[in-house]
Design a protein around this motif. Structure first.
Motif, mmCIF file in Angstrom:
data_model
loop_
_atom_site.group_PDB
_atom_site.id
_atom_site.type_symbol
_atom_site.label_atom_id
_atom_site.label_comp_id
_atom_site.label_asym_id
_atom_site.label_seq_id
_atom_site.Cartn_x
_atom_site.Cartn_y
_atom_site.Cartn_z
ATOM 1 N N LYS A 156 0.844 -1.190 0.000
ATOM 2 C CA LYS A 156 0.000 0.000 0.000
ATOM 3 C C LYS A 156 0.879 1.240 0.000
ATOM 4 N N TYR A 157 0.270 2.402 0.055
ATOM 5 C CA TYR A 157 1.036 3.645 0.063
ATOM 6 C C TYR A 157 1.756 3.866 1.393
ATOM 7 N N GLU A 161 3.435 -5.441 -6.255
ATOM 8 C CA GLU A 161 2.924 -4.304 -5.492
ATOM 9 C C GLU A 161 3.929 -3.742 -4.485
ATOM 10 N N SER A 187 -5.584 6.705 -10.704
ATOM 11 C CA SER A 187 -5.770 6.127 -9.378
ATOM 12 C C SER A 187 -7.095 5.382 -9.319
ATOM 13 N N LEU A 208 -2.121 -1.441 -3.768
ATOM 14 C CA LEU A 208 -1.641 -0.994 -5.077
ATOM 15 C C LEU A 208 -2.068 -1.956 -6.184
ATOM 16 N N ASP A 229 -0.218 4.082 -8.702
ATOM 17 C CA ASP A 229 0.163 2.840 -8.023
ATOM 18 C C ASP A 229 1.443 2.263 -8.616
#
Length: 247
Positions: free
Chosen positions: A30-31, A67, A151, A175, A183
């Motif tokens: 993830k971010y 990811e 996004s 992502l 992403d």
């Protein structure tokens, strides 16, 4: 990976503690890192580049998951003084999410590095060539960016969600680098890359001399001037801004 609670004579250390960790476990899918605000030990990485305020390391054991980025920035003005690109090191440190402005995405970093140990020197440092398929450097994956959607939080239209109602830092989505441009770039955060066949897009992006470009990969929205035109539902996420290249 083990999570421990550490105690001292002075009391409880509240930060979680992770042992024998990998870069991909720090960056996550993830971010925001799943280990943010945690301390860790025994992170191993290849030094790929150095800067005035830190260095970048890449995992020596990539996890083959698209990811997760296999590289991370180590923030320290002193820790890299006796290190050079090609060194394989182990270190302990903390995981931190940093941004200089609320307008920016967070950057996952290693901070307060300590117990830095050199495992070996002189390893080859290869950049990830954008627009090609990697051959084991960071696993085997296609590193060509998506060409239309920016996004997963904007319903396919980067202009369709006003007033920042879908803030990445709050939703922290998983992502999808094969579908969404933002992403894709996040999945390569901290990575040493090479862009071949560079095309500059317009004037400099700002007073620092940064420049929007695209490279030798598929693009959409090409116009007669050699640039890319942003249109409804095509935000040109295949472009990237270049600050200070290493070469």
């Amino acid at each position: 990976m083990k999570f421990l609670q550490s105690f001292t004579a002075l009391g409880l250390i509240l930060a979680p503690y992770a042992s024998a960790i990998t870069v991909a476990e720090i960056t996550g899918n993830k971010y925001l890192s799943p280990l943010s605000r945690s301390a860790f030990t025994n992170l191993t990485g290849l030094v790929t580049a150095k800067g005035p305020n830190g260095l970048w390391i890449r995992s020596t054991t990539p996890d083959k998951i698209d990811e997760t980025s296999e590289s991370v920035y180590v923030f320290s003005r002193t820790v890299g003084s006796n290190l050079t690109a090609g060194d394989i090191i182990t270190l302990d440190g903390n995981v931190t999410e940093y941004r200089s402005s609320n307008d920016y995405l967070y950057l996952t970093e290693v901070t307060t590095p300590r117990n830095v140990r050199v495992v070996s020197r002189g390893s080859p440092v290869q950049p990830v060539v954008l627009g090609a398929r990697t051959s084991g450097i960071i696993g085997s994956r296609d590193v060509s960016p998506p060409t239309k959607q920016y996004s997963g939080l904007d319903n396919g239209d980067v202009f369709g969600v006003p007033n920042n109602v879908s803030r990445i830092s709050q939703v922290n989505p998983i992502l999808d680098p094969s579908k969404y441009g933002m992403d894709f770039w996040e999945s390569l955060s901290g990575e040493l890359v090479q862009i071949k066949g560079v095309t500059a897009l317009g004037r400099q992006a700002n007073s620092f001399g940064d420049q929007w470009v695209y490279g030798n990969w598929p693009v959409t929205g090409q116009n007669s001037r050699g640039g890319l035109t942003v249109t409804d539902r095509d935000s040109n996420p295949e472009t990237i801004i270049v600050g200070s290249p290493l070469d």
